[in-house]
Motif scaffolding. Structure first.
Motif, PDB file in Angstrom:
ATOM      1  N   ARG A  54       2.168   0.129   9.350  1.00  0.00           N
ATOM      2  CA  ARG A  54       3.321  -0.087  10.235  1.00  0.00           C
ATOM      3  C   ARG A  54       4.088  -1.333   9.798  1.00  0.00           C
ATOM      4  O   ARG A  54       5.316  -1.315   9.646  1.00  0.00           O
ATOM      5  CB  ARG A  54       2.864  -0.249  11.680  1.00  0.00           C
ATOM      6  N   GLU A  55       3.376  -2.420   9.561  1.00  0.00           N
ATOM      7  CA  GLU A  55       4.036  -3.669   9.154  1.00  0.00           C
ATOM      8  C   GLU A  55       4.756  -3.501   7.823  1.00  0.00           C
ATOM      9  O   GLU A  55       5.882  -3.970   7.640  1.00  0.00           O
ATOM     10  CB  GLU A  55       3.008  -4.805   9.048  1.00  0.00           C
ATOM     11  N   ALA A  56       4.097  -2.821   6.894  1.00  0.00           N
ATOM     12  CA  ALA A  56       4.709  -2.620   5.576  1.00  0.00           C
ATOM     13  C   ALA A  56       5.963  -1.760   5.692  1.00  0.00           C
ATOM     14  O   ALA A  56       6.983  -2.024   5.054  1.00  0.00           O
ATOM     15  CB  ALA A  56       3.697  -1.977   4.626  1.00  0.00           C
ATOM     16  N   LEU A  57       5.910  -0.745   6.538  1.00  0.00           N
ATOM     17  CA  LEU A  57       7.081   0.121   6.737  1.00  0.00           C
ATOM     18  C   LEU A  57       8.228  -0.662   7.361  1.00  0.00           C
ATOM     19  O   LEU A  57       9.385  -0.497   6.975  1.00  0.00           O
ATOM     20  CB  LEU A  57       6.720   1.290   7.648  1.00  0.00           C
ATOM     21  N   ASP A  58       7.911  -1.525   8.301  1.00  0.00           N
ATOM     22  CA  ASP A  58       8.962  -2.328   8.945  1.00  0.00           C
ATOM     23  C   ASP A  58       9.642  -3.235   7.929  1.00  0.00           C
ATOM     24  O   ASP A  58      10.843  -3.449   7.978  1.00  0.00           O
ATOM     25  CB  ASP A  58       8.371  -3.181  10.083  1.00  0.00           C
ATOM     26  N   ARG A  59       8.851  -3.756   7.012  1.00  0.00           N
ATOM     27  CA  ARG A  59       9.430  -4.673   6.018  1.00  0.00           C
ATOM     28  C   ARG A  59      10.182  -3.925   4.928  1.00  0.00           C
ATOM     29  O   ARG A  59      11.294  -4.272   4.562  1.00  0.00           O
ATOM     30  CB  ARG A  59       8.310  -5.491   5.350  1.00  0.00           C
ATOM     31  N   THR A  60       9.553  -2.889   4.381  1.00  0.00           N
ATOM     32  CA  THR A  60      10.020  -2.334   3.112  1.00  0.00           C
ATOM     33  C   THR A  60      10.480  -0.882   3.192  1.00  0.00           C
ATOM     34  O   THR A  60      11.288  -0.450   2.384  1.00  0.00           O
ATOM     35  CB  THR A  60       8.895  -2.479   2.050  1.00  0.00           C
ATOM     36  N   GLY A  61       9.935  -0.117   4.114  1.00  0.00           N
ATOM     37  CA  GLY A  61      10.374   1.266   4.282  1.00  0.00           C
ATOM     38  C   GLY A  61       9.726   2.254   3.336  1.00  0.00           C
ATOM     39  O   GLY A  61       9.966   3.453   3.417  1.00  0.00           O
ATOM     40  N   GLY A  62       8.894   1.769   2.388  1.00  0.00           N
ATOM     41  CA  GLY A  62       8.211   2.667   1.457  1.00  0.00           C
ATOM     42  C   GLY A  62       6.823   2.134   1.178  1.00  0.00           C
ATOM     43  O   GLY A  62       6.685   0.999   0.748  1.00  0.00           O
ATOM     44  N   VAL A  63       5.800   2.945   1.440  1.00  0.00           N
ATOM     45  CA  VAL A  63       4.426   2.455   1.334  1.00  0.00           C
ATOM     46  C   VAL A  63       3.559   3.451   0.577  1.00  0.00           C
ATOM     47  O   VAL A  63       3.632   4.658   0.830  1.00  0.00           O
ATOM     48  CB  VAL A  63       3.805   2.223   2.737  1.00  0.00           C
ATOM     49  N   ILE A  64       2.756   2.939  -0.333  1.00  0.00           N
ATOM     50  CA  ILE A  64       1.762   3.767  -1.013  1.00  0.00           C
ATOM     51  C   ILE A  64       0.394   3.315  -0.546  1.00  0.00           C
ATOM     52  O   ILE A  64       0.094   2.112  -0.583  1.00  0.00           O
ATOM     53  CB  ILE A  64       1.855   3.618  -2.546  1.00  0.00           C
ATOM     54  N   THR A  65      -0.444   4.262  -0.102  1.00  0.00           N
ATOM     55  CA  THR A  65      -1.806   3.887   0.242  1.00  0.00           C
ATOM     56  C   THR A  65      -2.770   4.476  -0.783  1.00  0.00           C
ATOM     57  O   THR A  65      -2.488   5.501  -1.410  1.00  0.00           O
ATOM     58  CB  THR A  65      -2.232   4.390   1.639  1.00  0.00           C
ATOM     59  N   SER A  66      -3.888   3.772  -0.957  1.00  0.00           N
ATOM     60  CA  SER A  66      -4.927   4.226  -1.885  1.00  0.00           C
ATOM     61  C   SER A  66      -6.250   4.261  -1.142  1.00  0.00           C
ATOM     62  O   SER A  66      -6.631   3.292  -0.501  1.00  0.00           O
ATOM     63  CB  SER A  66      -4.999   3.230  -3.059  1.00  0.00           C
ATOM     64  N   GLY A  67      -6.919   5.414  -1.179  1.00  0.00           N
ATOM     65  CA  GLY A  67      -8.258   5.497  -0.630  1.00  0.00           C
ATOM     66  C   GLY A  67      -8.337   6.100   0.766  1.00  0.00           C
ATOM     67  O   GLY A  67      -7.332   6.262   1.462  1.00  0.00           O
ATOM     68  N   GLY A  68      -9.564   6.458   1.135  1.00  0.00           N
ATOM     69  CA  GLY A  68      -9.820   6.963   2.480  1.00  0.00           C
ATOM     70  C   GLY A  68      -9.321   8.377   2.728  1.00  0.00           C
ATOM     71  O   GLY A  68      -9.023   8.757   3.854  1.00  0.00           O
ATOM     72  N   LEU A  69      -9.233   9.195   1.669  1.00  0.00           N
ATOM     73  CA  LEU A  69      -8.799  10.586   1.854  1.00  0.00           C
ATOM     74  C   LEU A  69      -9.955  11.573   1.716  1.00  0.00           C
ATOM     75  O   LEU A  69      -9.767  12.778   1.742  1.00  0.00           O
ATOM     76  CB  LEU A  69      -7.720  10.950   0.811  1.00  0.00           C
TER      77      LEU A  69
END
Ligand code: ATP
Ligand code: MG
Length: 420
Positions: A54-69
């Motif tokens: 959420r914080e990353a989206l508020d700042r930058t609008g584009g987020v890549i996550t790695s792991g936990g799938l």
């Protein structure tokens, strides 16, 4: 384009796993003008994952996550981000069938575990990113404002593969659509050895700060000091031209210490030089205990110019197998210019080659004296009977003294071969 990376996994926080996914992504993305402006790491906790995204989206609008799938209870990425986007999870029949087929193809006994079904759950309205490198598919989720999250698996091979064949093309297309494409981040690294960081800064003078407007980082390590030049947000040709100008300016000041660029290995250059001269080499190693031989033999094809060596750790081995004189050892000690020279000559003559290299030093932590403190290393090279030696006063722990000694021996030999 600016993006943020959220790496997920308790093992990353505990320090058991190094976040190579983040470093891989940042490098590959920079080439295309996609900049990672912030990275964060969270554990396998739904709340932490949602907060970070959420914080990353508020700042930058584009987020890549790695792991936990994955299919286990600690794999919470999809569920927590779906909730953040206010979406439910629905079973994707296509993925479920593919998972079952994959299970059968592997000839594992029994039916596919029901736990694997969670891997086929997809947030409603999401796009599935095909995983050709493993089982868990990636997920692309976007909200009506165009803010997006790309979820990739944590297994490095899968993360790398999917970054390359799914994510980067998608981001490139997105940049083209918004007119933000064509700008790159590009680096070039000049590798120096045998000169201190501060001495380079002195030699560069004003150039040590952003030469010709190009960012310069000093990266000291046991191989030497790497000088990394980086330009950002420029068209590729302009970026390359600026890097070239800056590299030329640095070379004009510290050229004699630069042995190569980017991933260049000094041992590889030594082998090339020997090959060009049709000469073969052998090593005599005391404090490095075989590291020099390892550096040379690590390079494919080294056997045509690297004959082998003697690990002469004990003085008796130096005398018996290399022909170092007992009187030399008595008068000057095992760590001395004279001993290093006789070791180099011994390696050359005893192994019947053209070039010998000798290394002897005090790696520590004990064994130092006021005249020969820990870190004192003598290296010598004998090229067809012509012997040269040099002394290094190395800093660092035992491992580093040995590595620096090895690098210094290679540097001395390269210089000796080049000036012939
Ligand atoms: P899986 O289906 O295997 O569970 P996953 O997407 O859930 O995949 P993780 O469980 O987070 O991924 O990690 C799988 C493996 O990949 C682990 O061995 C982990 O240590 C490693 N790994 C996870 N994240 C990273 C990372 N950022 N960099 C390097 N290795 C990682
Ligand atoms: Mg997992």
């Amino acid at each position: 384009m600016n993006v943020e990376l959220v790496s997920i996994g308790d093992e990353l926080l505990l320090g058991y796993t190094i976040d190579t996914n983040a470093t891989f992504f940042a490098r590959a993305a920079a080439e295309l003008g996609i900049r990672v402006v912030r990275r964060s790491t969270v554990g396998d906790t739904a709340g932490e994952i949602a907060d970070a995204v959420r914080e990353a989206l508020d700042r930058t609008g584009g987020v890549i996550t790695s792991g936990g799938l994955g299919p286990t209870a600690d794999d919470l990425t999809k569920a927590s981000i779906a909730e953040l986007f206010d979406r439910g999870l629905a079973l994707d029949e296509g993925i479920w069938e593919a998972l079952q087929a994959r299970w059968k193809a592997r000839k594992w006994p029994g039916e596919i575990p029901l736990a694997n079904r969670t891997q086929a759950l997809v947030p409603v309205g999401a796009t599935v990113l095909t995983n050709r490198h493993g089982s868990a598919p990636g997920i692309w989720l976007e909200d009506p404002e165009g803010r997006w999250v790309a979820m990739l698996p944590g297994v490095p091979r899968e993360f790398r593969g999917m970054t390359t064949d799914e994510l980067l093309p998608r981001l490139t297309a997105r940049m083209a659509a918004t007119g933000a494409s064509g700008l790159v981040v590009r680096s070039r690294t000049l590798r120096t050895t045998g000169i201190a960081e501060s001495a380079i800064a002195d030699a560069l003078g004003k150039l040590s700060k952003d030469p010709m407007g190009v960012a310069l980082a000093f990266l000291p390590g046991w191989e030497g000091v790497d000088l990394r030049l980086t330009v950002t947000d420029l068209p590729a040709e302009v970026a390359d031209a600026q890097l070239q100008i800056a590299a030329n300016a640095l070379r004009a000041r510290v050229g004699p210490w630069i042995y190569g660029e980017d991933e260049t290995d000094l041992a590889g250059l030594v082998l090339d030089a020997l090959r060009a001269m049709h000469r073969r080499a052998a090593v005599a190693e005391s404090c490095t205990g075989g590291m020099l031989g390892m550096r040379l033999s690590a390079i494919p094809g080294s056997s045509d110019v690297f004959a082998g060596g003697i690990i002469s750790y004990d003085n008796e081995v130096k005398v018996r197998h290399l022909g170092v004189r007992e009187s030399t050892l008595r008068a000057h000690g095992a760590v001395s210019e004279e001993t290093a020279r006789e070791m180099a000559t011994g390696a050359r003559t005893r192994l019947g080659v053209d070039v010998g290299i000798g290394v002897t030093g005090i790696a520590g932590p004990s064994g130092g004296t006021p005249e020969k403190p820990v870190g004192t290393v003598w290296v010598a090279v004998d090229v067809l009977g012509n012997v040269q030696a040099s002394r290094i006063s190395s800093v660092g722990d035992r491992a580093e003294v040995r590595q620096r000694g090895t690098q210094a021996a290679l540097a001395l030999l390269l210089r000796a071969l080049e000036t012939r």
